[in-house]
Design a protein around this motif. Structure first.
Motif, short mmCIF file in Angstrom:
data_model
loop_
_atom_site.label_atom_id
_atom_site.label_comp_id
_atom_site.label_asym_id
_atom_site.label_seq_id
_atom_site.Cartn_x
_atom_site.Cartn_y
_atom_site.Cartn_z
N TYR A 149 0.84 -1.19 0.00
CA TYR A 149 0.00 0.00 0.00
C TYR A 149 0.88 1.25 0.00
O TYR A 149 2.01 1.24 0.46
CB TYR A 149 -0.88 0.05 1.26
N LEU B 237 -5.17 4.82 2.58
CA LEU B 237 -4.28 3.81 2.02
C LEU B 237 -4.75 3.42 0.63
O LEU B 237 -5.93 3.11 0.42
CB LEU B 237 -4.26 2.56 2.92
N LEU C 199 3.56 0.76 2.79
CA LEU C 199 3.23 -0.21 3.82
C LEU C 199 3.04 -1.59 3.21
O LEU C 199 2.35 -1.76 2.21
CB LEU C 199 1.93 0.18 4.54
N THR D 221 -2.88 -10.70 5.20
CA THR D 221 -4.21 -11.00 5.72
C THR D 221 -4.17 -12.22 6.60
O THR D 221 -3.63 -13.25 6.20
CB THR D 221 -5.21 -11.25 4.57
N ARG E 246 -6.38 -14.99 7.92
CA ARG E 246 -7.71 -15.57 7.67
C ARG E 246 -8.09 -16.62 8.71
O ARG E 246 -9.06 -17.34 8.53
CB ARG E 246 -7.76 -16.18 6.28
N GLY F 156 -11.82 -17.14 10.05
CA GLY F 156 -12.64 -16.21 9.28
C GLY F 156 -12.45 -14.75 9.62
O GLY F 156 -13.30 -13.92 9.30
N ARG F 157 -11.35 -14.41 10.26
CA ARG F 157 -11.19 -13.02 10.70
C ARG F 157 -10.92 -12.05 9.55
O ARG F 157 -11.35 -10.92 9.58
CB ARG F 157 -10.06 -12.93 11.73
N ASN F 158 -10.15 -12.46 8.54
CA ASN F 158 -9.83 -11.57 7.43
C ASN F 158 -9.23 -10.25 7.89
O ASN F 158 -9.54 -9.19 7.34
CB ASN F 158 -11.08 -11.29 6.59
N GLU F 159 -8.41 -10.32 8.88
CA GLU F 159 -7.80 -9.11 9.45
C GLU F 159 -6.53 -8.76 8.71
O GLU F 159 -5.70 -9.62 8.43
CB GLU F 159 -7.49 -9.39 10.92
N GLN F 160 -6.38 -7.48 8.36
CA GLN F 160 -5.17 -7.02 7.71
C GLN F 160 -4.16 -6.59 8.77
O GLN F 160 -4.47 -5.77 9.62
CB GLN F 160 -5.44 -5.81 6.82
N PHE G 271 -0.47 -4.76 9.24
CA PHE G 271 0.41 -3.85 8.52
C PHE G 271 1.79 -3.80 9.16
O PHE G 271 1.93 -3.88 10.38
CB PHE G 271 -0.18 -2.43 8.51
N GLY G 272 2.78 -3.66 8.29
CA GLY G 272 4.11 -3.38 8.77
C GLY G 272 4.19 -1.94 9.24
O GLY G 272 3.26 -1.16 9.04
N GLN H 234 -14.50 -3.68 7.79
CA GLN H 234 -13.55 -3.67 8.88
C GLN H 234 -13.28 -2.22 9.28
O GLN H 234 -13.43 -1.30 8.48
CB GLN H 234 -12.25 -4.34 8.46
N TYR I 225 -10.30 0.20 11.24
CA TYR I 225 -8.91 0.30 11.66
C TYR I 225 -8.69 1.65 12.33
O TYR I 225 -9.34 2.64 11.99
CB TYR I 225 -7.96 0.20 10.46
N HIS J 274 1.00 2.90 12.19
CA HIS J 274 0.39 2.22 11.07
C HIS J 274 -1.01 1.77 11.47
O HIS J 274 -1.34 1.71 12.67
CB HIS J 274 1.26 1.02 10.64
N PRO J 275 -1.86 1.46 10.49
CA PRO J 275 -3.23 1.06 10.81
C PRO J 275 -3.26 -0.23 11.64
O PRO J 275 -2.53 -1.18 11.35
CB PRO J 275 -3.87 0.85 9.44
N PHE K 78 -5.96 -3.13 13.18
CA PHE K 78 -7.30 -3.69 13.05
C PHE K 78 -8.08 -3.53 14.36
O PHE K 78 -7.57 -3.81 15.45
CB PHE K 78 -7.15 -5.17 12.70
N GLN L 34 -14.21 -6.59 12.67
CA GLN L 34 -14.81 -6.93 11.40
C GLN L 34 -16.30 -7.20 11.62
O GLN L 34 -16.68 -7.88 12.57
CB GLN L 34 -14.16 -8.18 10.80
N PHE M 17 -10.32 4.40 9.98
CA PHE M 17 -10.61 4.01 8.61
C PHE M 17 -11.60 2.85 8.60
O PHE M 17 -11.46 1.90 9.37
CB PHE M 17 -9.34 3.52 7.90
N ARG N 45 -14.79 -5.16 1.70
CA ARG N 45 -14.53 -6.16 0.67
C ARG N 45 -15.84 -6.53 0.01
O ARG N 45 -16.86 -6.68 0.68
CB ARG N 45 -13.95 -7.44 1.28
N SER O 144 -15.30 -12.27 0.35
CA SER O 144 -14.39 -12.57 1.46
C SER O 144 -12.93 -12.57 1.04
O SER O 144 -12.04 -12.28 1.83
CB SER O 144 -14.73 -13.93 2.06
N PHE P 101 -10.03 0.83 1.27
CA PHE P 101 -10.09 1.68 2.45
C PHE P 101 -10.84 2.98 2.15
O PHE P 101 -10.70 3.56 1.06
CB PHE P 101 -8.68 2.03 2.92
#
Lengths: 116, 111
Positions: free
Chosen positions: A35, A43, A92, A96, A98, A101-105, A107-108, B33, B35, B42-43, B45, B48, B88, B92, B95, B101
């Motif tokens: 990103y 982002l 960045l 993900t 998964r 089922g969280r699908n949480e991103q 980030f560095g 989601q 953030y 940084h963002p 989480f 969700q 933010f 999606r 899934s 964003f």
């Protein structure tokens, strides 16, 4: 959760040069994302990096300008080529999670790039 | 293409006041989601939402997903200085689709 590190954390570069940003994840992941976040902005997804295949670029981003490598499931690099001041931004790396089922991103910490 | 919008862009509140940010998508979302990005960070989480009309709470934060799965809101009760940052929303279409964003809402809390 995933722990992501990026190198360098920041850099100041001259116009016309290139910078390669490294992203290391502490676990194996299928897809890694790059990103860009310009100052005070949201982002913007540059590309999705898949291991073993070419990266998939979003509209407005091209491989010649932002070549990406993905040699294994824990590492990726993004190169910003032939830089101009407009490329000044935070870059960045993201993955993900998964699990369940969280699908949480995740980030560095980002790489803050300034182009003079 | 898919667009995610947020309002307001900025919000300044007195400590102890409530805060709400709204997120709207041009298309129906599979999930949304939220953030939080602290200044210089940084963002990170937060949560969700997946189901139509879903409401989830995290202490003073309440998240809601609209019935049509095209809008969402984040409400903070009795803001504290630790709530400062940019919030933010990210959506999606499926899934396994890429995350888009929103532009974010920057919250300032005046002590």
């Amino acid at each position: 959760s995933a722990v992501i590190s990026q190198k360098p954390s920041r850099d100041i570069c001259q116009r016309g040069t290139s910078l390669t940003i490294q992203c290391q994840v502490d676990s194996q992941v299928t897809m890694m994302f790059w990103y860009r976040q310009q100052p005070g902005q949201s982002l913007t997804l540059i590309a999705t990096a898949n291991q073993g295949s070419e990266a998939t670029y979003e509209s407005g981003f091209v491989i010649d300008k932002f070549p990406i490598s993905r040699p294994n499931l824990t590492f990726s690099t993004l190169t910003v080529s032939n830089m101009s001041p407009e490329d000044s931004s935070i870059y960045l790396c993201s993955v993900t999670n998964r699990d369940r089922g969280r699908n949480e991103q995740f980030f560095g910490p980002g790489t803050r790039l300034t182009v003079l | 293409g898919q667009q995610v919008m947020q309002i307001p862009q900025y919000q300044h509140v007195q400590e102890g006041e409530d805060f709400t940010t709204h997120c709207n998508s041009s298309t129906t979302l599979s999930n949304i989601q939220w953030y939080k990005q602290r200044p210089g960070g940084h963002p990170v989480f937060l949560i969700q939402l997946v189901k139509s009309g879903e409401v989830k709470k995290q202490k003073r934060l309440t998240f809601q997903f609209g019935e049509a799965k095209k809008n969402s809101s984040l409400h903070i009760t009795a803001t504290q200085t630790t709530d400062v940052g940019t919030y933010f929303c990210a959506g999606r279409k499926t899934s396994y689709d890429k995350v888009i964003f929103g532009p974010g809402t920057s919250l300032s809390v005046i002590p």
